[in-house]
Structure formats: C-alpha cells, structure tokens
Design a protein around this motif. Structure first.
Motif, PDB file in Angstrom:
ATOM      1  N   LEU A  90       0.835  -1.195   0.000  1.00 50.95           N
ATOM      2  CA  LEU A  90       0.000   0.000   0.000  1.00 50.95           C
ATOM      3  C   LEU A  90       0.875   1.252   0.000  1.00 50.95           C
ATOM      4  N   ALA A  91       0.545   2.213  -0.859  1.00 55.21           N
ATOM      5  CA  ALA A  91       1.298   3.470  -0.916  1.00 55.21           C
ATOM      6  C   ALA A  91       1.235   4.173   0.434  1.00 55.21           C
ATOM      7  N   GLY A  92       2.362   4.709   0.862  1.00 53.09           N
ATOM      8  CA  GLY A  92       2.423   5.436   2.126  1.00 53.09           C
ATOM      9  C   GLY A  92       2.985   4.620   3.274  1.00 53.09           C
ATOM     10  N   VAL A  93       3.114   3.313   3.092  1.00 53.80           N
ATOM     11  CA  VAL A  93       3.684   2.454   4.121  1.00 53.80           C
ATOM     12  C   VAL A  93       5.206   2.494   3.978  1.00 53.80           C
ATOM     13  N   THR A  94       5.891   2.661   5.087  1.00 54.99           N
ATOM     14  CA  THR A  94       7.348   2.714   5.097  1.00 54.99           C
ATOM     15  C   THR A  94       7.904   1.318   5.353  1.00 54.99           C
ATOM     16  N   LEU A  95       8.827   0.896   4.525  1.00 50.38           N
ATOM     17  CA  LEU A  95       9.476  -0.400   4.709  1.00 50.38           C
ATOM     18  C   LEU A  95      10.773  -0.201   5.472  1.00 50.38           C
ATOM     19  N   VAL A  96      10.990  -1.014   6.501  1.00 52.91           N
ATOM     20  CA  VAL A  96      12.187  -0.892   7.326  1.00 52.91           C
ATOM     21  C   VAL A  96      12.815  -2.263   7.534  1.00 52.91           C
ATOM     22  N   ASP A  97      14.128  -2.238   7.756  1.00 54.26           N
ATOM     23  CA  ASP A  97      14.829  -3.451   8.152  1.00 54.26           C
ATOM     24  C   ASP A  97      14.953  -3.430   9.678  1.00 54.26           C
ATOM     25  N   TYR A  98      15.748  -4.347  10.246  1.00 51.81           N
ATOM     26  CA  TYR A  98      15.841  -4.388  11.701  1.00 51.81           C
ATOM     27  C   TYR A  98      16.586  -3.187  12.271  1.00 51.81           C
ATOM     28  N   ASP A  99      17.511  -2.612  11.513  1.00 54.65           N
ATOM     29  CA  ASP A  99      18.143  -1.367  11.964  1.00 54.65           C
ATOM     30  C   ASP A  99      17.099  -0.252  12.029  1.00 54.65           C
ATOM     31  N   GLY A 100      16.178  -0.242  11.063  1.00 54.49           N
ATOM     32  CA  GLY A 100      15.087   0.734  11.068  1.00 54.49           C
ATOM     33  C   GLY A 100      14.165   0.528  12.262  1.00 54.49           C
ATOM     34  N   PHE A 101      13.967  -0.729  12.651  1.00 59.66           N
ATOM     35  CA  PHE A 101      13.170  -1.054  13.834  1.00 59.66           C
ATOM     36  C   PHE A 101      13.814  -0.409  15.068  1.00 59.66           C
ATOM     37  N   VAL A 102      15.120  -0.549  15.190  1.00 55.45           N
ATOM     38  CA  VAL A 102      15.832   0.043  16.321  1.00 55.45           C
ATOM     39  C   VAL A 102      15.689   1.565  16.296  1.00 55.45           C
ATOM     40  N   ASP A 103      15.827   2.158  15.121  1.00 55.83           N
ATOM     41  CA  ASP A 103      15.663   3.615  14.997  1.00 55.83           C
ATOM     42  C   ASP A 103      14.266   4.048  15.442  1.00 55.83           C
ATOM     43  N   LEU A 104      13.250   3.301  15.024  1.00 52.38           N
ATOM     44  CA  LEU A 104      11.877   3.623  15.438  1.00 52.38           C
ATOM     45  C   LEU A 104      11.726   3.533  16.953  1.00 52.38           C
ATOM     46  N   ALA A 105      12.300   2.488  17.537  1.00 53.52           N
ATOM     47  CA  ALA A 105      12.197   2.301  18.988  1.00 53.52           C
ATOM     48  C   ALA A 105      12.900   3.433  19.740  1.00 53.52           C
TER      49      ALA A 105
END
Length: 99
Positions: free
Chosen positions: A74-89
C-alpha cells in the motif's frame, strides 16, 4: 509511542487497535501482521484511512518471507529493516507490543 503488531487481525480488530493510537503515533507490522499492508488485502482500506495521522511501517524481511513484493505494498507504508526497527524504537517515547 511505537506500537508493534505481529498478528494478522481481521479489518475490524485492526481498526480497533489503530483507533487506540494517538495522533502522530507509529505502528510497526511484523511477522503475519505484514499481510495487512498488501494493497489488495481486507485491511488495506483500514491502513490507508489511518496513514494521514500515523506512521505505518513494515519489516522488509517479514514481507519477503511471506512472498509479498514491494510492488504489492500500500502506498504510504514505510518499509524498514531491523536497523530501522531500532531507529523507530529509539525515536519514539515508549514501545508497546500487541501480540
């Protein structure tokens, strides 16, 4: 706050979860929850309706493991890897897991 969902909820339950998240909240979909971001899923309209007020992310490796391509997202959804997960946290005040 970052909310992490790991289950593929039906659209009504997903709507209930997303409505509990305050404005400018972030949602990370992992494991089977990534099915909700497929543009042709039953939950796509629910996700789309919340994109203006929430950041919705999905883990790329979970998408790949389930055979979901980037073109199906779906347009607008951001895809992240596990490093991105850490950044979000780190960049959100608190972390809430919904399993």
């Amino acid at each position: 706050m970052l909310f992490v969902l790991n289950k593929s909820f039906d659209a009504a339950k997903l709507e209930t979860c997303l409505l509990r998240i305050g404005p400018k909240g972030a949602v990370l979909l992992i494991e089977d929850a990534v099915y909700a971001v497929k543009s042709n899923s039953q939950s796509a309209s629910v996700i789309a309706s919340h994109l203006p007020r929430l950041t919705v992310c999905a883990i790329t490796s979970d998408l790949m493991l389930r055979g979901i391509s980037k073109e199906e997202i779906l347009a607008g959804v951001t895809l992240v890897d596990y490093d991105g997960f850490v950044d979000l946290a780190v960049n959100n005040e608190g972390l809430q897991f919904w399993f």
